[in-house]
Design a protein around this motif. Structure first.
Motif, mmCIF file in Angstrom:
data_model
loop_
_atom_site.group_PDB
_atom_site.id
_atom_site.type_symbol
_atom_site.label_atom_id
_atom_site.label_comp_id
_atom_site.label_asym_id
_atom_site.label_seq_id
_atom_site.Cartn_x
_atom_site.Cartn_y
_atom_site.Cartn_z
ATOM 1 N N PHE A 42 -30.890 -76.792 53.979
ATOM 2 C CA PHE A 42 -31.176 -76.381 52.530
ATOM 3 C C PHE A 42 -31.470 -74.937 52.519
ATOM 4 O O PHE A 42 -32.486 -74.544 53.152
ATOM 5 C CB PHE A 42 -32.336 -77.304 51.954
ATOM 6 C CG PHE A 42 -31.734 -78.793 51.460
ATOM 7 C CD1 PHE A 42 -30.873 -79.072 50.709
ATOM 8 C CD2 PHE A 42 -32.277 -79.793 52.441
ATOM 9 C CE1 PHE A 42 -30.318 -80.337 50.333
ATOM 10 C CE2 PHE A 42 -31.681 -81.291 52.014
ATOM 11 C CZ PHE A 42 -30.677 -81.253 51.000
ATOM 12 N N GLN A 43 -31.204 -74.356 51.405
ATOM 13 C CA GLN A 43 -31.589 -72.966 51.140
ATOM 14 C C GLN A 43 -33.167 -73.050 50.705
ATOM 15 O O GLN A 43 -33.489 -74.130 50.091
ATOM 16 C CB GLN A 43 -30.766 -72.355 50.219
ATOM 17 C CG GLN A 43 -30.525 -73.262 48.826
ATOM 18 C CD GLN A 43 -29.631 -72.518 48.096
ATOM 19 O OE1 GLN A 43 -29.986 -71.140 47.435
ATOM 20 N NE2 GLN A 43 -28.601 -73.003 47.696
ATOM 21 N N ASP A 44 -33.786 -72.064 50.844
ATOM 22 C CA ASP A 44 -35.400 -72.082 50.621
ATOM 23 C C ASP A 44 -35.526 -70.798 49.797
ATOM 24 O O ASP A 44 -35.760 -69.656 50.466
ATOM 25 C CB ASP A 44 -35.939 -71.937 52.160
ATOM 26 C CG ASP A 44 -37.624 -71.929 51.785
ATOM 27 O OD1 ASP A 44 -38.057 -72.677 50.980
ATOM 28 O OD2 ASP A 44 -38.112 -71.476 52.536
ATOM 29 N N HIS A 45 -35.647 -70.916 48.547
ATOM 30 C CA HIS A 45 -36.305 -69.936 47.745
ATOM 31 C C HIS A 45 -37.257 -70.537 46.855
ATOM 32 O O HIS A 45 -36.983 -70.885 45.407
ATOM 33 C CB HIS A 45 -34.851 -69.345 46.841
ATOM 34 C CG HIS A 45 -33.773 -69.282 47.708
ATOM 35 N ND1 HIS A 45 -33.790 -67.934 48.264
ATOM 36 C CD2 HIS A 45 -32.445 -69.507 48.101
ATOM 37 C CE1 HIS A 45 -32.626 -67.588 48.835
ATOM 38 N NE2 HIS A 45 -31.853 -68.868 48.806
ATOM 39 N N PRO A 46 -38.451 -70.369 47.244
ATOM 40 C CA PRO A 46 -39.722 -70.966 46.511
ATOM 41 C C PRO A 46 -39.949 -70.324 45.078
ATOM 42 O O PRO A 46 -40.512 -70.616 44.122
ATOM 43 C CB PRO A 46 -40.747 -70.694 47.161
ATOM 44 C CG PRO A 46 -40.007 -70.524 48.577
ATOM 45 C CD PRO A 46 -39.028 -69.868 48.521
ATOM 46 N N TYR A 47 -39.120 -69.033 44.985
ATOM 47 C CA TYR A 47 -39.455 -68.163 43.425
ATOM 48 C C TYR A 47 -38.372 -68.669 42.681
ATOM 49 O O TYR A 47 -38.301 -68.098 41.522
ATOM 50 C CB TYR A 47 -39.137 -66.704 43.861
ATOM 51 C CG TYR A 47 -38.148 -66.438 45.017
ATOM 52 C CD1 TYR A 47 -36.691 -66.410 44.780
ATOM 53 C CD2 TYR A 47 -38.518 -66.033 46.193
ATOM 54 C CE1 TYR A 47 -35.918 -66.206 45.512
ATOM 55 C CE2 TYR A 47 -37.528 -65.877 47.242
ATOM 56 C CZ TYR A 47 -36.346 -65.859 46.770
ATOM 57 O OH TYR A 47 -35.462 -65.812 47.911
ATOM 58 N N GLN A 48 -37.644 -69.554 42.848
ATOM 59 C CA GLN A 48 -36.227 -70.175 42.208
ATOM 60 C C GLN A 48 -36.713 -71.314 41.552
ATOM 61 O O GLN A 48 -36.524 -72.732 42.278
ATOM 62 C CB GLN A 48 -35.130 -70.172 42.706
ATOM 63 C CG GLN A 48 -33.828 -70.517 42.133
ATOM 64 C CD GLN A 48 -33.509 -69.740 40.784
ATOM 65 O OE1 GLN A 48 -34.013 -70.223 40.055
ATOM 66 N NE2 GLN A 48 -32.876 -68.882 40.953
ATOM 67 N N PRO A 49 -37.113 -71.614 40.253
ATOM 68 C CA PRO A 49 -37.391 -72.820 39.718
ATOM 69 C C PRO A 49 -36.275 -73.942 39.393
ATOM 70 O O PRO A 49 -36.511 -75.050 39.349
ATOM 71 C CB PRO A 49 -38.062 -72.685 38.367
ATOM 72 C CG PRO A 49 -37.116 -71.039 37.837
ATOM 73 C CD PRO A 49 -37.203 -70.324 39.230
ATOM 74 N N ARG A 50 -35.129 -73.331 39.590
ATOM 75 C CA ARG A 50 -33.790 -74.316 39.406
ATOM 76 C C ARG A 50 -33.798 -75.049 40.735
ATOM 77 O O ARG A 50 -32.779 -76.038 40.598
ATOM 78 C CB ARG A 50 -32.715 -73.507 39.123
ATOM 79 C CG ARG A 50 -32.810 -72.900 37.593
ATOM 80 C CD ARG A 50 -31.459 -72.498 37.259
ATOM 81 N NE ARG A 50 -30.886 -71.296 38.076
ATOM 82 C CZ ARG A 50 -30.783 -70.055 38.346
ATOM 83 N NH1 ARG A 50 -31.547 -69.554 37.195
ATOM 84 N NH2 ARG A 50 -30.049 -69.273 38.954
ATOM 85 N N LEU A 51 -34.403 -74.555 41.748
ATOM 86 C CA LEU A 51 -34.318 -75.250 43.131
ATOM 87 C C LEU A 51 -35.276 -75.963 43.524
ATOM 88 O O LEU A 51 -36.680 -75.524 43.300
ATOM 89 C CB LEU A 51 -33.751 -74.242 44.115
ATOM 90 C CG LEU A 51 -32.591 -73.443 44.088
ATOM 91 C CD1 LEU A 51 -32.362 -72.257 45.247
ATOM 92 C CD2 LEU A 51 -31.351 -74.296 43.664
#
Length: 299
Positions: A42-51
């Motif tokens: 899984f991609q890891d983008h903690p700044y992205q609330p859609r994920l």
């Protein structure tokens, strides 16, 4: 003695959408039923609330499966402290009986990282930080060495941290990397490389140049370049000219992936996409066919 080629691995790369939780779980379980080795890189983008948060999701899905190996693809280092990464990965590896792998990246999207409290680093600084972090992670896992972990780095300092827990198996530390300097770091310090085909300069042709840099790094560290696993994130479409588009019948997918394996030394493929039919066909039909074609060619 000639080193035996590494076992080919196949996996899925599912979008961790917070709006489609049931789909994420269902596709993960489908990946396991289809015979794939890895899931939810899984991609890891903690700044992205859609994920969904990747580590929380990986932990949940590890409990919802029994065989498949969960991994981030790739973990966003600037958002996570190395000692915590080490202990989180080891803990989940112990809980799953040795099913966890760790792919980690130097970071990107610096505006977004900085917006939620992360440090903005230059490209060179982020690579230095990644090298320091991998050193710390490996030291935390090394419970056979006496004394605490001490690393006085430019970006990370650890002053006597207790070691452990040790993971249930030797967790592979893979890196997402594209430029020469970080590719040499892969050769010097990582267990594997996991780029995305769509980001490679020159597409498939860029694999040869990237492999050269990895080989240089490995040689400088006295390591065997062949020991470094080379995974490739691919779209659900890919063509031999380097664009990321799988086309034609499934037998052609298998032939193309076998050719890439033999020509560039890749040792695994992770299919990005949320189409359940494609994931099932990739696991049940394409992966076995690639293994058979590669085995015949090598024999």
């Amino acid at each position: 003695m000639t080193r035996q080629p590494q076992e080919l691995l196949f996996g899925s790369f599912i979008t961790p959408s917070a709006d489609h939780i049931e789909q994420v779980v269902a596709l993960t379980q489908l990946s396991e039923r289809a015979g794939l080795d890895l899931v939810a890189t899984f991609q890891d983008h903690p700044y992205q609330p859609r994920l969904l948060d990747s580590w929380t999701l990986i932990s949940y899905l590890a409990a919802a499966t029994s065989r498949i190996r969960p991994a981030p693809n790739v973990m966003n280092l600037p958002m996570r402290q190395p000692v915590v990464i080490a202990r989180s990965a080891a803990s989940l590896d112990l809980l799953t009986g040795g099913r966890v792998e760790l792919a980690i990246g130097a970071g990107g999207f610096w505006d977004a990282i900085e917006a939620i409290g992360g440090r903005r680093l230059s490209a060179g600084e982020s690579i230095d930080a990644l090298e320091e972090a991998v050193t710390i992670i490996r030291e935390i896992w090394d419970t056979d060495t006496r004394g605490g972990v001490r690393v006085d780095g430019t970006h990370y300092q650890v002053a006597g941290a207790k070691r452990g827990p040790a993971p249930a198996h030797d967790i592979g530390v893979w890196m997402g990397a594209y430029r020469p300097r970080i590719l040499r770091l892969v050769g010097r310090a990582a267990d594997g490389w996991v780029p995305s085909l769509s980001y490679l300069d020159g597409g498939l042709a860029g694999l040869a140049e990237a492999n050269r840099h990895i080989g240089e790094g490995a040689a400088a560290a006295g390591r065997d370049p062949a020991a470094i696993r080379r995974m490739l994130n691919i779209g659900d479409h890919f063509t031999p000219d380097g664009s990321s588009t799988l086309t034609g019948p499934l037998v052609e997918w298998a032939e193309q992936l076998a050719e890439i394996t033999l020509e560039y030394g890749m040792t695994g493929y992770i299919l990005a996409g949320d189409n359940p039919t494609t994931i099932q066909q990739f696991g049940e039909e394409v992966a076995p066919a690639v293994r058979e074609l590669v085995a015949k060619a090598r024999a």
